[in-house]
Design an enzyme around this catalytic site. Sequence first.
Site, PDB file in Angstrom:
ATOM      1  N   GLU A   1     -50.648  10.940  -7.002  1.00 46.75           N
ATOM      2  CA  GLU A   1     -50.825  10.817  -8.436  1.00 46.75           C
ATOM      3  C   GLU A   1     -50.159   9.517  -8.865  1.00 46.75           C
ATOM      4  O   GLU A   1     -49.112   9.147  -8.338  1.00 46.75           O
ATOM      5  CB  GLU A   1     -50.152  11.977  -9.191  1.00 46.75           C
ATOM      6  CG  GLU A   1     -50.762  13.337  -8.939  1.00 46.75           C
ATOM      7  CD  GLU A   1     -50.174  14.049  -7.729  1.00 46.75           C
ATOM      8  OE1 GLU A   1     -50.768  15.052  -7.314  1.00 46.75           O
ATOM      9  OE2 GLU A   1     -49.150  13.594  -7.185  1.00 46.75           O
TER      10      GLU A   1
ATOM     11  N   TYR B   1     -53.659   0.781  -4.970  1.00 44.93           N
ATOM     12  CA  TYR B   1     -54.240   1.887  -4.197  1.00 44.93           C
ATOM     13  C   TYR B   1     -55.742   1.718  -3.986  1.00 44.93           C
ATOM     14  O   TYR B   1     -56.249   2.035  -2.904  1.00 44.93           O
ATOM     15  CB  TYR B   1     -53.923   3.229  -4.865  1.00 44.93           C
ATOM     16  CG  TYR B   1     -52.447   3.543  -4.829  1.00 44.93           C
ATOM     17  CD1 TYR B   1     -51.756   3.629  -3.626  1.00 44.93           C
ATOM     18  CD2 TYR B   1     -51.728   3.726  -6.005  1.00 44.93           C
ATOM     19  CE1 TYR B   1     -50.406   3.893  -3.587  1.00 44.93           C
ATOM     20  CE2 TYR B   1     -50.362   3.994  -5.970  1.00 44.93           C
ATOM     21  CZ  TYR B   1     -49.711   4.079  -4.756  1.00 44.93           C
ATOM     22  OH  TYR B   1     -48.362   4.340  -4.724  1.00 44.93           O
TER      23      TYR B   1
END
Length: 137
Positions: free
Chosen positions: A90, A102
Amino acid sequence: MAIEETSFPTPWSRGMFLEELSRGFSDPVVVEGEGGEILGFAVSWTVAEEAHLLNIAVRPDRRRGGIGRALLRECIRRGARAGATRIHLEVRAGNEAARRFYRAAGFSFLGIRKGYYTDTGEDAVLLARELRETDAV
């Protein structure tokens, strides 16, 4: 702790780190400089066929030098070696730099966790990446 405190709006406490490190499935990774100082760290889990990246941070003066990528690669490698087929995490919805980081590492959007961060009520973006045999190398 110094890296944690400068990296997050609501950092983990020392007690939270100690509790996390006492878990049998918690897998910490540290990058040290030549003098032994800690430059960055990551904490991940691998449970069954799933890995989860809980925390990753790099000392502010050493960011954008590949340490974060190396930490992430190592968490991915360890998860793949432990038999995980996916790694997820998360990230704060407003942390666009982390989201780009990411995405560049192959993570894809899975969903939103509404109000996930209790300090601000901010949503979390759930990201995941499939793990391959080549990730274990």
